[in-house]
Design a protein around this motif. Structure first.
Motif, mmCIF file in Angstrom:
data_model
loop_
_atom_site.group_PDB
_atom_site.id
_atom_site.type_symbol
_atom_site.label_atom_id
_atom_site.label_comp_id
_atom_site.label_asym_id
_atom_site.label_seq_id
_atom_site.Cartn_x
_atom_site.Cartn_y
_atom_site.Cartn_z
ATOM 1 N N VAL A 22 -13.710 1.645 1.721
ATOM 2 C CA VAL A 22 -15.056 1.224 1.343
ATOM 3 C C VAL A 22 -15.921 1.204 2.602
ATOM 4 N N ILE A 23 -17.222 1.055 2.404
ATOM 5 C CA ILE A 23 -18.174 0.962 3.511
ATOM 6 C C ILE A 23 -18.383 -0.504 3.845
ATOM 7 N N GLY A 24 -18.104 -0.863 5.113
ATOM 8 C CA GLY A 24 -18.209 -2.255 5.535
ATOM 9 C C GLY A 24 -19.611 -2.636 5.950
ATOM 10 N N LYS A 25 -19.732 -3.845 6.484
ATOM 11 C CA LYS A 25 -21.037 -4.385 6.863
ATOM 12 C C LYS A 25 -21.697 -3.597 7.980
ATOM 13 N N GLU A 26 -20.892 -3.019 8.865
ATOM 14 C CA GLU A 26 -21.445 -2.267 9.983
ATOM 15 C C GLU A 26 -21.806 -0.845 9.598
ATOM 16 N N GLY A 27 -21.602 -0.489 8.330
ATOM 17 C CA GLY A 27 -21.884 0.877 7.905
ATOM 18 C C GLY A 27 -20.740 1.821 8.160
ATOM 19 N N HIS A 28 -19.565 1.297 8.595
ATOM 20 C CA HIS A 28 -18.401 2.122 8.865
ATOM 21 C C HIS A 28 -17.446 2.039 7.681
ATOM 22 N N ALA A 29 -16.638 3.093 7.520
ATOM 23 C CA ALA A 29 -15.655 3.139 6.442
ATOM 24 C C ALA A 29 -14.331 2.592 6.943
ATOM 25 N N ASP A 30 -13.679 1.786 6.114
ATOM 26 C CA ASP A 30 -12.383 1.217 6.468
ATOM 27 C C ASP A 30 -11.502 1.190 5.229
ATOM 28 N N CYS A 31 -10.208 1.415 5.460
ATOM 29 C CA CYS A 31 -9.231 1.294 4.378
ATOM 30 C C CYS A 31 -9.009 -0.196 4.091
ATOM 31 N N ILE A 32 -8.850 -0.513 2.831
ATOM 32 C CA ILE A 32 -8.645 -1.914 2.455
ATOM 33 C C ILE A 32 -7.268 -2.054 1.827
ATOM 34 N N ALA A 33 -6.762 -3.278 1.854
ATOM 35 C CA ALA A 33 -5.462 -3.582 1.256
ATOM 36 C C ALA A 33 -5.660 -4.084 -0.165
ATOM 37 N N ASN A 34 -4.631 -3.857 -0.982
ATOM 38 C CA ASN A 34 -4.691 -4.388 -2.346
ATOM 39 C C ASN A 34 -4.258 -5.847 -2.346
ATOM 40 N N GLU A 35 -4.070 -6.391 -3.513
ATOM 41 C CA GLU A 35 -3.740 -7.812 -3.608
ATOM 42 C C GLU A 35 -2.377 -8.134 -3.015
ATOM 43 N N ASP A 36 -1.527 -7.111 -2.834
ATOM 44 C CA ASP A 36 -0.210 -7.323 -2.222
ATOM 45 C C ASP A 36 -0.244 -7.114 -0.718
ATOM 46 N N GLY A 37 -1.439 -6.856 -0.150
ATOM 47 C CA GLY A 37 -1.559 -6.653 1.285
ATOM 48 C C GLY A 37 -1.178 -5.265 1.744
ATOM 49 N N GLU A 38 -1.076 -4.285 0.845
ATOM 50 C CA GLU A 38 -0.649 -2.939 1.182
ATOM 51 C C GLU A 38 -1.863 -2.007 1.231
ATOM 52 N N ARG A 39 -1.962 -1.237 2.336
ATOM 53 C CA ARG A 39 -3.001 -0.212 2.422
ATOM 54 C C ARG A 39 -2.518 1.139 1.894
ATOM 55 N N GLN A 40 -1.185 1.344 1.910
ATOM 56 C CA GLN A 40 -0.603 2.523 1.294
ATOM 57 C C GLN A 40 0.008 2.093 -0.038
ATOM 58 N N ILE A 41 -0.628 2.495 -1.109
ATOM 59 C CA ILE A 41 -0.265 2.029 -2.445
ATOM 60 C C ILE A 41 0.543 3.123 -3.127
ATOM 61 N N ALA A 42 1.793 2.813 -3.466
ATOM 62 C CA ALA A 42 2.693 3.816 -4.034
ATOM 63 C C ALA A 42 2.164 4.334 -5.359
ATOM 64 N N CYS A 43 2.308 5.643 -5.576
ATOM 65 C CA CYS A 43 1.915 6.265 -6.840
ATOM 66 C C CYS A 43 3.106 6.143 -7.797
ATOM 67 N N ALA A 44 3.302 4.971 -8.330
ATOM 68 C CA ALA A 44 4.449 4.695 -9.196
ATOM 69 C C ALA A 44 4.049 3.641 -10.224
ATOM 70 N N ILE A 45 4.582 3.817 -11.433
ATOM 71 C CA ILE A 45 4.367 2.847 -12.519
ATOM 72 C C ILE A 45 5.711 2.620 -13.184
ATOM 73 N N SER A 46 6.084 1.350 -13.372
ATOM 74 C CA SER A 46 7.390 1.029 -13.958
ATOM 75 C C SER A 46 7.212 0.019 -15.088
ATOM 76 N N TYR A 47 7.982 0.257 -16.173
ATOM 77 C CA TYR A 47 8.006 -0.642 -17.326
ATOM 78 C C TYR A 47 9.382 -1.296 -17.391
ATOM 79 N N ASN A 48 9.384 -2.606 -17.352
ATOM 80 C CA ASN A 48 10.634 -3.362 -17.421
ATOM 81 C C ASN A 48 10.444 -4.457 -18.439
ATOM 82 N N GLY A 49 10.905 -4.155 -19.645
ATOM 83 C CA GLY A 49 10.713 -5.111 -20.721
ATOM 84 C C GLY A 49 9.232 -5.271 -21.040
ATOM 85 N N GLU A 50 8.776 -6.516 -20.957
ATOM 86 C CA GLU A 50 7.373 -6.781 -21.224
ATOM 87 C C GLU A 50 6.504 -6.611 -19.991
ATOM 88 N N GLN A 51 7.119 -6.397 -18.827
ATOM 89 C CA GLN A 51 6.382 -6.320 -17.576
ATOM 90 C C GLN A 51 6.008 -4.872 -17.239
#
Length: 1514
Positions: A22-51
């Motif tokens: 995203v574009i930050g306050k200084e007008g520079h672009a920076d990678c951000i982390a997701n809610e798990d603190g990861e900037r590299q987010i795996a391209c994976a989806i898993s179904y385990n029961g109801e989860q």
């Protein structure tokens, strides 16, 4: 997030991992982390029961729940299931199998648990709004229901992208509604890109563009933007320089393959040269290396067999091994990060890897690089393959940009660098795993800022980020070669997108007056040099012999000549020539010019002949729809091209002051200008589009100051002077032939050229005319025809009616001369004629004595010719204002209508049929602008009209005014009018009763106080806000009133063409203009304009009335230019000998109601004051003038009598007096206040300034001896007080000198001297101090009589060297004289500079002298930094005076540069802004602090009093 920055998103959608930026306050672009603190987010989806696990949380599910875990879906997007087959990429883990869904779309089948439905209460309807059949509650299932879920690849992609969007929204606090850019591999087809866009749209993402991953890397690294790269630290290897043109290879090492793209970066534009992808190498192969290593380590330690790696798709796969491989794959992600971040060992720990045995092992970077060397070499070979496939060599690559998470490994960069030369930078400054996402975010920011519609899509074809090889580009480099050199300098590199424009600056050595440049197309080749190894030592005979090293380099050499250009250089030092190369697809344009002025003042247009009058011409005739411009020559020696609305000056060229413009011609795309000096004729060819000098030729004059004629014939320009003809080619200016008429009587006779003939009017007793055919002169045969001619007829009055017939008007009759037959006589006509005009293709137009214009048809008869009027342009009631004819036969005729400000314009397109015309009306105020002097039209019938006051008016084809240029501002007298505060009002001052009693004055003050109290109170909050001088001066632009610092003034300009202007000093706009009325007299020329007091403007001017010259004066209202009084006052008959601002009243400091008169001297030097004050002065006025014999004469004027000679002074033999300057009032009538009368020396003594108000500085030169002398003269006694002589002075250069108080400064050019062994420019600083201190104190020189014997002074001087010549000098001036003075310098580089008094101090000590406090040690060079010029980046032309204007800020002096062309206003602060608060000063905080302290004192006062009382008791 900045409130003004667009909310945009950049997504890197990789095969194994994704990331968001995203574009930050200084007008520079920076990678951000997701809610798990990861900037590299795996391209994976898993179904385990109801989860449902999405991202990094899904990866661990591959161990025990692989059949319900989806990975690798990106590369299947947009493909059919039937297309996948065996092309599916190899994987290292088992995952949900790919199946075919509806419409052959690949998808996945997973097992899920559906939560049980909630129980429906009794009497309530179900979710489907259907009541239970029995009316009883629906029983709830206690367990979830197993179910199969089928998901297509687009649905899986949408689910994943929706997660990324939610993470970005949570981080930003708002949805990225302004759009998103997503990166895709370059191997993605258009169908796959469309499928990706549809999936993103379904996820709620506003997709602006899908760009290649390599393009995103280029944008992320700001490739081609040197300034941004240096600012962000992206320059390769920490370099402090960055090239805008380079060849870049982008290497993206992903998990499933490596992608290599080669791009030519050309000043921010990208040209895709080629690329390729290899799916056999990549991050997966590096994972295999680590898995194999740790599997062996596990077997070695536990003796449990673990044959890894294995393929999940293989037959008879051991599930325990596959599960162990999956665990290892998850664990080595951390290991690879450790290897990238640290040089130490990286660990790998897995619990229960196989058979209940744990793994705990490590590997260092050196060991890993050794194991991965084969992968690195494969990647390097892929790069080599791509580069060679693009037809390039590795040595031609300037930089390699790394991207992809696997590029984090340092060994990869080292392995790649082995195939490149040392000069090629391998750049991974930007985190390679984030580079693509950052580039996408930046591209999204660009697109969001470009987009004008929230719903309209931006075409990918319109933007630079999409890589394509279809852009037309240069195949070979284009550069220049300097004459006499073989070195090829590349200007436009190969692979530059077209069209392209490049400008290079070439420094010019001193003394060079012309530069030539050849432009070539070059060729690039690879040169291989073999470097022999060093000889082996005799003791080292056992070692292997080293092989020779081959070093490749790029050789660029000229191959095909394209063009050549040469340009003259005027500057004597630090000159630069700019070479412009413009390359189109199939064409080339080359221009060159000397770096110099580019302003918009031109001067009054020349209109005295058809060869110099303004003309509208096409800038580029070869273009289908050519832009047209107005070409003008001016009295200020300028040739210029102006837009047809007057707003833009495309180019201008100012000539040397010794040149006089004679004519110009538009030939093809060039303008041929002819000028003359005293000894030669100069012809130049200018590019019509750019104003660049293409060639220049000079021809010596036969006689000094003899007029020269010219005519353009085909591709030649023919010059004629005194019977001598010279033919030049218009292409190169080369002289191709030269002929001389043999008759000696014709040597100095007037001559002119007409098509086909040279006409000479010999000086003889009987007036005659001789005509020579040009064709015979070129062949060196000289037959001629001679005709008799009335003595009153000049060559300029002859009209070439037919190709061989001349006509002229004499005593009302029309006469002809037949140049072929030699016949001459009177044309048979009844009309009485007074003027003729030639109309090409239609004989001639004649004006009758009734002011009517006729088209006349000539018919040959036996006795000669008969003239028949065939049509009339005017009626008897019309009066012609302007008439212009064109080579095409068109006629423009302008006549006034009944309305005083409306003119009728008629354009006759066919001279043979005057009924065919276009006519329209224009609004033109002749009372304000004067008579029309010329009119010209464009191909679209747009008009440009010039006037006698110097203005240029522009009209469109409908008669509507489109522009106005007031060129009469150039070269006039200039002064300044101080405005008054808004509450005073000049008008009220003018109408105020002068005899105001005490009671009335008190009442008026009370009334004004109550009137302005509300507005004053309202201004208090505004005054508490931060402010600056610039804001204060611009705050009252809507009202013509004084600003708080008195920066805003009216600049008064008295035009030499009979007009007075007032300009706003804030922006230079014209507040009002006043033309002197022709009802008073004609031929007006303003001599002096000044602020005469009480808000009025005084004007002294010269005019002609009843055939005699008189000098007049008037007063105008300063606010609107209206006349004050009944009209002009005639001061005296004849010319003025001088005008002096009366020194009794200081024009800068007197009250607004005071009168500031001028003293005008007539031919007898009798004084006349205006406005009248009763007497000239309380004391006699002492004047000096230079007599005709070169002596200096002193005059004394008392009261109103004629001046009497008081003394006469002769300087040295053969000396010429050049300048006389006075220490009195300046040119604005102001007298500087002396704030300090003395200076303290190092030994604590006082030096008192020698202040003689009658002191003169006289400059005289002796050219024969190259000497210059400065005399200090007392203007009352006429005695020389001091003499300063200089040898080896270049007397052809004007000596500039200024004098104020006790400080004298002058500059000159010197060839050599005892101090300087080389020629250069000198500036001398002289200070005068009182010598006689016998009375133990100040001598008081300012109050001494000139006849006192105590006028002794000490003179201290220092000479300094300047890097550039000086054209004008002045001192800065402030209101009270407290601020240190700067010396203001107008240099030969057309810049205004300020030199501090500290550097020009005449008392600066040398090494052997005792240093004084505050004095800088003497150094003979005064550096002038162009970047600190007061005129900033603007070049100001034609300046001959610099006026210093005080303001209400003692620190600040306004600087007004005036002269023959430009006007410029700036300001200087010699001692800094000591009396001005900085912009950051918080007034409100200061007020609150004072209030807080006051409250504190008020509260604490009783407590303090009680303590004091207790202290007295106890």
């Amino acid at each position: 997030m900045s409130s003004t920055a667009p909310a945009v998103l950049g997504i890197n959608f990789g095969s194994s991992f994704g990331s968001i930026a995203v574009i930050g306050k200084e007008g520079h672009a920076d990678c951000i982390a997701n809610e798990d603190g990861e900037r590299q987010i795996a391209c994976a989806i898993s179904y385990n029961g109801e989860q449902v696990y999405i991202g990094n949380g899904a990866k661990p599910q591959l161990v025990k729940n692989s059949q319900n875990t989806i990975t690798g879906f990106r590369n299947l997007l947009g493909k059919k299931f039937s297309q996948i087959g065996s092309s599916a990429p190899e994987t290292l883990t088992a995952s949900a199998p790919v199946i075919s869904t509806e419409d052959d779309i690949p998808g996945y089948k997973v097992d899920i648990l559906v939560p049980p439905p909630s129980a429906t209460p009794v009497g309530k309807k179900s979710a489907r709004n259907t009541p239970a059949p029995s009316g009883t509650a629906t029983p709830a299932n206690a367990e979830p229901t197993p179910q199969e879920l089928v998901l297509s690849v687009p649905e899986v992609t949408t689910l994943y992208l929706k997660t990324l969007l939610q993470s970005a929204t949570d981080f930003l606090g708002t949805s990225p509604k302004d759009g998103c850019v997503i990166a895709a591999p370059s191997s993605f087809t258009s169908v796959q890109r469309e499928a990706l866009a549809e999936a993103a749209k379904a996820a709620g993402i506003n997709v602006l563009q899908i760009i290649d991953e390599s393009a995103a890397v280029l944008v992320g690294y700001r490739a081609g933007l040197p300034a941004e790269r240096l600012e962000r630290g992206f320059a390769p290897n920490g370099q402090d320089e960055e090239k805008a043109d380079k060849v870049v290879v982008v290497v993206d090492v992903g998990d499933t393959g490596v992608e290599v793209e080669m791009v030519a970066v050309r000043q921010g534009q990208y040209v895709h040269l080629g690329g390729g992808r290899d799916e056999t190498v990549g991050g997966r192969e590096l994972n295999k290396v680590l898995i194999s290593h740790f599997a062996k380590e596990f077997t070695k330690k536990t003796k449990v067999a673990l044959p890894l790696p294995i393929s999940p798709a293989g037959a008879n796969v051991n599930q325990a091994d596959l599960r162990a491989q999956t665990k290892l794959l998850l664990a080595i992600e951390h290991t690879k990060r450790s290897l990238s971040a640290s040089t130490g060992a990286a660990t790998c720990a897995v619990e229960s890897l196989k058979d209940g045995m744990d793994l705990s092992a490590s590997i260092n970077r050196l060991r890993f690089d050794g194991l991965a060397g084969g992968v690195y070499r494969k990647i390097a070979e892929k790069i080599r393959s791509v580069v060679e496939g693009c037809g390039k060599n590795l040595v031609q690559v300037d930089e390699v940009l790394l991207a992809g998470s696997s590029s984090l490994l340092p060994g990869l960069a080292s392995g790649i660098s082995l195939i490149f030369p040392e000069e090629t930078a391998i750049t991974s400054v930007l985190d390679p795993s984030q580079a693509i996402a950052i580039g996408c975010a930046l591209q999204a920011l660009h697109l969001a800022q470009l987009s004008t519609s929230s719903t309209g899509a931006i075409s990918q074809d319109d933007l630079f980020a999409a890589l394509t090889s279809e852009i037309p580009s240069t195949s070979q480099p284009i550069g220049f070669v300097l004459p006499g050199s073989d070195e090829f300098h590349v200007v436009v590199p190969a692979d530059t997108p077209l069209p392209a424009r490049r400008v290079v600056a070439l420094p010019v050595s001193a003394g060079v007056n012309q530069v030539g440049v050849e432009v070539w197309e070059g060729a690039e080749s690879i040169k291989i040099d073999t470097i022999a190894p060093p000889p082996r030592d005799e003791d080292d005979s056992d070692s292997e012999e080293e092989e020779p090293e081959e070093v490749a380099s790029v050789v660029r050499s000229p191959k095909t000549f394209l063009a050549a250009v040469k340009v003259g250089v005027k500057a004597s030092k630090d000159a630069k020539v700019l070479v412009e190369v413009i390359v189109h697809d199939g064409s080339l344009e080359v221009n060159a010019w000397e770096e110099g002025a580019d302003s918009d003042k031109l001067g009054k247009p020349l209109t005295h002949g058809d060869n110099v009058r303004p003309l509208i011409f096409p800038l580029n005739k070869s273009a289908a729809t050519s832009l047209e411009a107005l070409a003008i020559t001016t009295e200020s020696g300028v040739l210029a091209s102006v837009s047809l609305d007057g707003e833009d000056v495309y180019w201008r060229h100012q000539l040397a002051s010794v040149e006089t413009i004679q004519s110009y011609h538009v030939a093809d795309s060039n303008i041929i200008l002819r000028t003359t000096t005293r000894t030669q004729t100069i012809i130049r060819s200018f590019s019509a589009s750019s104003g660049l000098v293409r060639w220049e030729t000079s021809v010596p004059n036969c006689f000094e100051n003899e007029p020269v004629g010219d005519i353009s014939v085909g591709k030649q320009l023919i010059l004629a002077q005194a019977g001598r003809l010279v033919g030049l080619t218009l292409d190169s200016g080369d002289i191709v032939w030269e002929r001389t008429v043999s008759d000696d009587d014709n040597r100095s006779a007037p001559n002119t050229l007409i098509p086909g003939y040279l006409l000479i009017q010999p000086s003889s007793v009987v007036p005659k005319l001789t005509a020579y055919p040009l064709s015979d002169l070129e062949s060196n045969s000289q037959p001629s025809r001679t005709f008799s001619l009335p003595a009153s007829i000049a060559l300029s009055s002859l009209v070439n009616a037919l190709p061989h017939v001349l006509l002229y008007v004499h005593e009302g009759g029309l006469y002809y001369l037949d140049l072929v037959s030699g016949a001459e006589g009177r044309v048979k006509m009844d009309e009485c004629l007074v003027e003729l005009k030639h109309v090409p293709g239609a004989a001639v137009m004649a004006k009758s004595n009734k002011d009517e214009w006729y088209m006349i048809s000539l018919t040959a008869t036996k006795g000669g010719f008969k003239g028949v009027p065939i049509a009339s342009l005017t009626t008897s009631s019309e009066k012609t204002s302007a008439l212009t004819t064109y080579e095409t036969g068109e006629i423009i005729h302008i006549t006034p209508l009944d309305s005083e400000s409306t003119l009728q314009v008629k354009i006759f397109s066919s001279p043979s049929d005057l009924s065919k015309n276009k006519h329209f009306r224009i609004v033109y105020d002749e009372q304000l602008y004067g008579a029309i002097t010329s009119v010209t039209k464009s191909s679209k019938n747009e008009l440009a009209i010039t006037t006698e006051t110097g203005s240029i008016h522009f009209f469109d084809s409908a008669g509507l005014a489109t522009g106005l240029r007031e060129e009469g501002l150039s070269g006039g007298d200039v002064s300044v009018l101080d405005l008054v505060e808004e509450k005073v009002g000049v008008i009220s001052v003018l109408s105020r009763i002068e005899e105001e009693g005490w009671t009335e004055r008190v009442a008026r003050h009370l009334h004004e106080s109550l009137k302005y109290l509300p507005s004053y109170l309202l201004k208090i909050p505004v005054a508490l806000l931060p402010s600056s001088s610039s804001s204060a001066s611009s705050s009252a632009l809507s009202l013509l009133a004084q600003d708080p610092f008195n920066f805003r003034k009216l600049i008064l300009v008295g035009s030499p063409y009979g007009k007075v202007f007032a300009l706003d000093s804030i922006d230079g706009s014209i507040v009002w203009g006043k033309r002197l009325s022709t009802e008073w007299a004609v031929g007006w020329a303003v001599l002096k304009v000044w602020a005469s007091g009480a808000g009025k403007v005084g004007v002294v001017f010269r005019g002609i009335s009843d055939g005699s010259v008189s000098t007049y004066a008037i007063e105008l209202n300063g606010l609107d230019g209206s006349l004050v009084g009944n009209g002009p006052k005639e001061l005296f008959k004849g010319f003025s000998q001088g005008i002096l601002l009366d020194s009794i009243s200081d024009s800068q400091d007197a009250d607004i109601e005071g009168t500031k008169p001028v003293i005008v001297f007539d031919n007898e030097f009798k004084a006349h004051t205006f406005p009248p004050t009763g007497s000239v002065s309380h004391e006699s006025i002492h004047l000096t003038k230079v007599t005709s014999n070169g002596s200096l004469q002193g005059l004394e004027v008392a009261d109103s009598s004629a001046a009497l000679e008081a003394w006469r002074l002769s300087v040295g033999k053969d000396e010429q007096i050049e300048h006389v300057v006075s220490a009195g009032a300046d040119s604005l009538g102001g007298r500087s206040l002396v704030a300090s009368y003395g200076k303290v020396t190092a030994n604590k003594k006082l030096l008192y300034k020698y202040l003689n108000p009658h002191l003169l500085a006289v400059v005289s030169t002796q050219p024969s001896k190259s000497q210059a002398t400065i005399y200090l003269v007392d203007s009352v006694r006429g005695v020389i007080l001091e003499r300063l002589a200089h040898d080896n002075v270049d007397t052809s250069k004007e000596i500039q000198i200024i004098l104020n108080e006790n400080w004298l400064v002058y500059s000159f050019k010197q060839s050599v001297s005892e101090t300087y062994n080389t020629p250069g420019y000198r500036i001398v600083s002289v200070e005068l101090y009182e010598r006689n201190l016998a009375r133990g104190g100040k001598l008081g020189s300012s109050e001494l009589s000139s006849y006192s014997a105590d006028h002794d002074f000490d003179l201290i001087s220092r000479t300094y060297h300047l890097p550039v010549g000086v054209k004008a000098l002045s001192f800065s001036r402030t209101k009270f004289g407290i601020t240190a003075r700067d010396v203001l310098v107008y240099t030969e580089k057309n810049q205004i500079m300020a030199i501090s008094q500290r550097f020009l101090d005449a008392r600066r000590p040398t090494e052997n002298e005792k240093k004084e406090e505050g004095l800088v040690p003497y150094f003979p060079v005064i550096p002038l930094d162009d970047s600190k010029a007061l005129s900033k980046d603007s070049d100001i032309l034609g300046v001959d005076r610099i006026l210093a204007i005080p303001t209400l800020l003692e620190s600040t002096s306004q600087i007004l540069a005036v002269g023959t062309l430009d006007l410029a206003l700036t300001k200087v602060q010699p001692s800094g802004g000591f009396d001005l608060l900085p912009d950051s000063f918080n007034k409100l905080q200061l007020v609150l602090t004072i209030l807080g302290l006051s409250v504190g004192i008020f509260v604490a006062k009783p407590t303090v009093a009680r303590k004091k009382l207790k202290a007295q008791w106890y």
